[in-house]
Scaffold this motif. Structure first.
Motif, PDB file in Angstrom:
ATOM      1  N   THR A   1      42.874  -0.529  -2.565  1.00 41.98           N
ATOM      2  CA  THR A   1      42.922  -1.411  -3.738  1.00 41.98           C
ATOM      3  C   THR A   1      41.640  -1.266  -4.552  1.00 41.98           C
ATOM      4  O   THR A   1      40.545  -1.186  -3.999  1.00 41.98           O
ATOM      5  N   VAL A   2      41.813  -1.250  -5.865  1.00 35.17           N
ATOM      6  CA  VAL A   2      40.677  -1.151  -6.792  1.00 35.17           C
ATOM      7  C   VAL A   2      40.940  -2.064  -7.985  1.00 35.17           C
ATOM      8  O   VAL A   2      42.087  -2.446  -8.251  1.00 35.17           O
ATOM      9  N   PRO A   3      39.895  -2.430  -8.716  1.00 31.53           N
ATOM     10  CA  PRO A   3      40.089  -3.245  -9.917  1.00 31.53           C
ATOM     11  C   PRO A   3      40.887  -2.498 -10.979  1.00 31.53           C
ATOM     12  O   PRO A   3      40.898  -1.263 -11.020  1.00 31.53           O
ATOM     13  N   ILE A   4      41.538  -3.253 -11.855  1.00 33.75           N
ATOM     14  CA  ILE A   4      42.262  -2.647 -12.974  1.00 33.75           C
ATOM     15  C   ILE A   4      41.295  -2.060 -13.989  1.00 33.75           C
ATOM     16  O   ILE A   4      41.520  -0.996 -14.544  1.00 33.75           O
TER      17      ILE A   4
ATOM     18  N   VAL B   1      50.112 -15.323 -11.303  1.00 32.65           N
ATOM     19  CA  VAL B   1      49.332 -14.114 -11.007  1.00 32.65           C
ATOM     20  C   VAL B   1      47.932 -14.519 -10.561  1.00 32.65           C
ATOM     21  O   VAL B   1      47.149 -15.050 -11.351  1.00 32.65           O
ATOM     22  N   GLY B   2      47.635 -14.302  -9.308  1.00 27.88           N
ATOM     23  CA  GLY B   2      46.310 -14.580  -8.777  1.00 27.88           C
ATOM     24  C   GLY B   2      45.531 -13.295  -8.559  1.00 27.88           C
ATOM     25  O   GLY B   2      45.686 -12.313  -9.285  1.00 27.88           O
ATOM     26  N   LEU B   3      44.729 -13.313  -7.524  1.00 30.23           N
ATOM     27  CA  LEU B   3      43.840 -12.198  -7.232  1.00 30.23           C
ATOM     28  C   LEU B   3      44.580 -10.879  -7.033  1.00 30.23           C
ATOM     29  O   LEU B   3      44.197  -9.839  -7.585  1.00 30.23           O
ATOM     30  N   GLU B   4      45.661 -10.902  -6.268  1.00 26.20           N
ATOM     31  CA  GLU B   4      46.393  -9.666  -5.967  1.00 26.20           C
ATOM     32  C   GLU B   4      46.930  -9.003  -7.232  1.00 26.20           C
ATOM     33  O   GLU B   4      47.012  -7.777  -7.316  1.00 26.20           O
ATOM     34  N   GLY B   5      47.297  -9.816  -8.216  1.00 27.35           N
ATOM     35  CA  GLY B   5      47.861  -9.265  -9.448  1.00 27.35           C
ATOM     36  C   GLY B   5      46.856  -8.580 -10.337  1.00 27.35           C
ATOM     37  O   GLY B   5      47.238  -7.945 -11.325  1.00 27.35           O
ATOM     38  N   LEU B   6      45.570  -8.697 -10.014  1.00 28.79           N
ATOM     39  CA  LEU B   6      44.517  -8.072 -10.827  1.00 28.79           C
ATOM     40  C   LEU B   6      43.962  -6.820 -10.166  1.00 28.79           C
ATOM     41  O   LEU B   6      42.897  -6.322 -10.546  1.00 28.79           O
TER      42      LEU B   6
ATOM     43  N   SER C   1      38.140  -9.850  -8.000  1.00 18.69           N
ATOM     44  CA  SER C   1      38.855  -8.567  -8.034  1.00 18.69           C
ATOM     45  C   SER C   1      38.003  -7.434  -8.586  1.00 18.69           C
ATOM     46  O   SER C   1      38.494  -6.308  -8.716  1.00 18.69           O
ATOM     47  N   GLY C   2      36.744  -7.716  -8.926  1.00 18.01           N
ATOM     48  CA  GLY C   2      35.837  -6.665  -9.404  1.00 18.01           C
ATOM     49  C   GLY C   2      36.143  -6.164 -10.790  1.00 18.01           C
ATOM     50  O   GLY C   2      35.744  -5.053 -11.151  1.00 18.01           O
ATOM     51  N   ASN C   3      36.839  -6.975 -11.592  1.00 16.96           N
ATOM     52  CA  ASN C   3      37.199  -6.561 -12.954  1.00 16.96           C
ATOM     53  C   ASN C   3      36.180  -7.051 -13.971  1.00 16.96           C
ATOM     54  O   ASN C   3      35.641  -8.163 -13.847  1.00 16.96           O
TER      55      ASN C   3
ATOM     56  N   ASP D   1      38.499  -9.785   1.293  1.00 19.52           N
ATOM     57  CA  ASP D   1      39.172  -8.530   1.645  1.00 19.52           C
ATOM     58  C   ASP D   1      40.064  -8.054   0.503  1.00 19.52           C
ATOM     59  O   ASP D   1      41.183  -7.601   0.722  1.00 19.52           O
ATOM     60  N   SER D   2      39.571  -8.152  -0.723  1.00 21.91           N
ATOM     61  CA  SER D   2      40.396  -7.769  -1.881  1.00 21.91           C
ATOM     62  C   SER D   2      40.122  -6.336  -2.321  1.00 21.91           C
ATOM     63  O   SER D   2      40.951  -5.449  -2.102  1.00 21.91           O
ATOM     64  N   VAL D   3      38.952  -6.096  -2.895  1.00 21.23           N
ATOM     65  CA  VAL D   3      38.640  -4.769  -3.430  1.00 21.23           C
ATOM     66  C   VAL D   3      38.317  -3.807  -2.293  1.00 21.23           C
ATOM     67  O   VAL D   3      37.562  -4.128  -1.379  1.00 21.23           O
ATOM     68  N   GLY D   4      38.907  -2.616  -2.340  1.00 25.28           N
ATOM     69  CA  GLY D   4      38.632  -1.601  -1.333  1.00 25.28           C
ATOM     70  C   GLY D   4      39.437  -1.765  -0.056  1.00 25.28           C
ATOM     71  O   GLY D   4      39.150  -1.111   0.950  1.00 25.28           O
ATOM     72  N   ARG D   5      40.461  -2.624  -0.077  1.00 24.81           N
ATOM     73  CA  ARG D   5      41.288  -2.820   1.117  1.00 24.81           C
ATOM     74  C   ARG D   5      42.235  -1.628   1.280  1.00 24.81           C
ATOM     75  O   ARG D   5      42.893  -1.208   0.342  1.00 24.81           O
ATOM     76  N   VAL D   6      42.286  -1.084   2.475  1.00 32.68           N
ATOM     77  CA  VAL D   6      43.143   0.074   2.746  1.00 32.68           C
ATOM     78  C   VAL D   6      44.571  -0.407   2.974  1.00 32.68           C
ATOM     79  O   VAL D   6      44.837  -1.217   3.857  1.00 32.68           O
TER      80      VAL D   6
END
Length: 803
Positions: free
Chosen positions: A473-476, A755-760, A500-502, A452-457
């Motif tokens: 949420t979107v990748p950097i 810095v894990g997934l959320e930080g990216l 994170s889709g980066n 539930d990382s990328v595209g989470r509202v």
């Protein structure tokens, strides 16, 4: 001639080693100034005089294949185009630019390199001088004729270029002479025409003069004799010889004649583009290879001079064929003029480098483009698909364990044999079965959290009827991770980037080249499951870290993993790209007067001795004053001595002792080894103040049994990680349950701490309407804003949410 310059020249001529070498060559029947081949031998031998600091680079005959080799350039020709030395009004010289160029040339000359300058500017200098004379003459005549000292409108005649050159050449040379004198450097003027290269005797005389000047450590300043030179004839090149049509061809011809290692051609453009500079799709070519000129479209010529980029490329390719490396760069940019020449010689990515050796693989720019394209596809995959890729990589780490450990063994053996790595760095380089198993477990944690990382509202708002806004949420974008020694970083960061889709660009240290290569192959093998193999790229070319940091239009975030020096270097080099990380890990443990002795000893030992090279290891131990000369303090000191920790005393601690350890040089020291500083504080508040003053906002610990004291410490201390009765070594993404980390950030914005997934991830706003316009909400419009918060629903494919 000034006394300073006379002393400089006489000092050079008086060097016995130089003259002895020259005479020795002559006594052996070798004329050191009549033939380029014999002369080069004599000059190169003289170049080994201890005065010089740049060693003899190589035998001439083949150009350098890579930019990094330009550091070896011994003999260098610097060509200054008309646009570089001429003012914007084309009348007079750009003195500031010229002064900075002279300073760089003199500096390189003083390093022991042999510098030659091919310059324009005589016409512009002469034009300024003649205009002044004409204006002065006209004003005098007009005053005599009218009896008034009032200047009326006067038209200036068109000045012929050859006359301007004749009037300006002496002034141009005098200017160069005065500037170089400031650096105790002698110069000499040489004027040439095309005939000087066609006539064999004149050509030999020219070679003889130039070699003699270089032998005496004098900078030759060469220009076409514009006062007598005829207009260039089209298609007049001789077989295998380039005609002297302009200073570009003159510089190329001289570079080859003089067997120069490098020709630097400075112009008013950044280098060579794949289409006319200024057009929308124009890209600066970092490296240009013979045969690529068919795909190049040239722009217009410079506002001054007669060369143009096409002439520069032709001259550069001719020089390259003759064994001289070439770089075309901008010599007019105010921010880089002061170091453009030295940057080129240091091998930095400046301008366009001409090379005959085309790399087998893609360039780093091409790798970045490939990563960005595949990264966008990766970001559009279903969460389950990204999770599948990470699980596949976790499986490969255990299935191909022997292959990984074999590659790591080669790296370890190479590192031990060279002796360049410290014990701490060797430990970071080493992989083991247990490390790979831990990596695999951590990757599976990331795979679960990626669902539930990328595209989470994050937020939904009803702006107005039938007008809904979402923040998702979107990748950097494209991440550049630069890491030293520790190959386990590669699969960790790769998994976080995938989750994170980066897109990811990796630059590892040479010491882990074999291990990094196999780990990268496994990452790409896992990515191939869903056709996004290119989303992760390993930079294995000779790209310098500083050059990678200049790709601000291609890279969105840089994450350094390594020493504090590496992080500081990257933060300085990355002018236009954000850097996520910490420059130092000066972590503190404060032992309060109400601390448990057992807890204190365990925490201090673990914080300092478990892994002293880690950024979260304790570097300073703060002790409450009441603990001095108590059994508690004695037990702490005994434990540190048993663990062979070298102790440095802080100023206050040293003042309490008659005989103390060596006093610390700085309270801001990151030891990275079995060393630490001990300092005394009077209170918890003083401990906080000390940490704020000398710490690095990384990780700091309080050991106390007083809950109120602990809570005050946790709330007031402004560090990324603040712990109570726990080792500083817990500051880690894996130990925090993040699966892994890309680094620890001490920044005040974006992610902080491990810095894990959320930080990216970053966010974007999505607005869905039905023909709404801002005019609808004006004073006379038909609609009003509602701004109602809506419940956040589950994510559906394509970032769509349920209504």
């Amino acid at each position: 001639m000034s006394l300073q310059r006379m002393f400089s020249c006489s000092r050079l001529l008086a060097r016995p080693n130089a003259l002895q070498t020259f005479r020795r060559a002559a006594s052996q029947g070798k004329n050191p100034s009549s033939s380029p081949f014999h002369t080069v031998h004599a000059v190169r031998q003289w170049s080994n005089v201890p005065f010089f600091t740049v060693p003899l680079a190589r035998a001439h005959g083949k150009s350098f294949a890579h930019r990094s080799e330009l550091r070896q350039a011994k003999r260098i020709v610097v060509k200054l185009g008309s646009a570089v030395v001429t003012r914007g009004d084309e009348c007079g010289l750009a003195l500031g630019r010229l002064a900075s160029i002279v300073e760089q040339v003199a500096m390189l000359q003083n390093q022991g390199r042999e510098m030659m300058i091919v310059t324009s500017g005589a016409v512009a200098f002469g034009k300024q001088r003649l205009r002044h004379e004409i204006l002065l003459s006209q004003s005098v005549r007009q005053a005599l004729h009218s009896g008034q000292n009032q200047l009326k409108d006067m038209s200036l005649p068109v000045l012929e270029a050859r006359a301007c050159a004749a009037a300006g050449q002496s002034g141009l040379m005098a200017l160069y002479e005065a500037m170089f004198t400031q650096y105790s450097t002698c110069t000499a003027q040489i004027l040439v025409t095309n005939l000087d290269f066609h006539d064999e005797q004149k050509r030999r005389n020219l070679n003889s003069t130039l070699y003699e000047l270089l032998r005496m450590n004098i900078v030759p300043i060469i220009n076409t004799n514009d006062a007598v030179v005829p207009p260039p004839e089209p298609n007049s090149d001789l077989q295998g010889v380039i005609s002297i049509k302009d200073n570009d061809s003159l510089a190329a011809r001289l570079a080859v004649e003089m067997r120069a290692d490098l020709l630097i051609a400075l112009s008013d453009v950044e280098g060579l583009y794949d289409s006319p500079p200024g057009s929308d799709d124009a890209k600066l070519l970092d490296t240009f290879y013979p045969g690529d000129q068919q795909s190049i479209t040239y722009g217009t010529k410079s506002r001054v001079g007669i060369g143009g980029m096409e002439a520069k490329v032709k001259a550069a390719l001719w020089a390259l064929q003759g064994g001289t490396s070439v770089v075309i760069a901008n010599g007019t940019h105010p921010k880089v003029t002061g170091h453009v020449i030295t940057d080129i010689v240091e091998g930095k990515k400046v301008g366009t480098f001409f090379s005959e050796v085309k790399p087998a693989g893609p360039t780093v720019e091409q790798q970045t483009e490939m990563a960005r394209s595949a990264g966008r596809t990766l970001a559009s995959l279903e969460p389950e698909q990204r999770s599948d890729i990470i699980c596949a990589l976790a499986d490969l780490l255990t299935e191909r364990k022997e292959e990984i450990l074999s590659a790591n063994k080669k790296d370890m053996e190479n590192a031990v044999n060279t002796g360049r790595l410290s014990p701490a760095m060797l430990k970071r380089l080493s992989l083991s079965s247990s490390k790979l198993n831990s990596l695999s477990i951590g990757l599976r944690q990331i795979a679960v959290s990626s669902q539930d990382s990328v595209g989470r509202v994050l937020r939904r708002t009803r702006v107005a009827n039938n007008l809904e806004l979402e923040q998702i949420t979107v990748p950097i974008g494209v991440l550049l991770v630069i890491f030293e020694s520790r190959p386990d970083c590669l699969p960790q960061v790769s998994a976080l980037a995938i989750a994170s889709g980066n897109a990811l660009l990796l630059k590892g240290g040479k010491e882990a080249a074999n291990t990094n290569r196999i780990l990268h192959e496994l990452a790409q093998e896992a990515l191939s499951i869903h056709g996004v193999k290119d989303a992760i790229q390993l930079v294995s070319t000779r790209e310098e870290v500083e050059d990678l940091c200049r790709l601000e239009k291609m890279i969105d975030l840089i994450i350094p993993r390594g020493s504090s020096q590496l992080v500081r270097d990257i933060q300085r080099a990355a002018k236009g790209i954000p850097v996520l990380g910490h420059s130092e890990g000066i972590c503190h443990v404060y032992v309060d007067h109400e601390a448990s002795i057992d807890k204190a000893i365990k925490i201090i030992r673990d914080s300092k001795c478990d892994y002293p090279a880690a950024c979260n290891a304790m570097e300073t131990l703060l002790v409450h004053r009441d603990l001095l000369r108590t059994p508690v303090f004695d037990q702490i000191i005994d434990m540190l001595r048993t663990e062979q920790v070298k102790i440095h005393a802080g100023p206050k601690f040293a003042s309490y002792l008659t005989f103390s350890p060596s006093e610390v040089k700085s309270l801001r020291t990151e030891y990275g080894d079995l060393e630490c500083c001990i300092e005394v504080v009077d209170s918890m508040q003083e401990a906080i103040d000390h940490i704020h003053k000398y710490g690095s906002s990384h990780t700091d610990v309080i050991v106390t049994e007083n809950e109120n004291t602990a809570e005050q410490f946790l709330q007031q201390l402004d560090s990324a990680c603040v712990f109570w009765n726990a080792s500083s070594r817990f500051a880690d993404g894996y130990r925090f349950g993040l699966g892994a980390e890309v680094g620890i950030s001490t920044a005040r914005i974006h992610a902080r701490g491990p810095v894990g997934l959320e930080g990216l991830l970053t966010t974007k706003w999505v607005l869905r309407g039905e023909g709404h316009t801002v005019a609808d909400f004006s004073e006379h419009g038909s609609m009003t804003y509602l701004h109602e918060n809506l419940p956040v629903a589950q994510l559906l494919p394509g970032y769509r949410t349920t209504s």
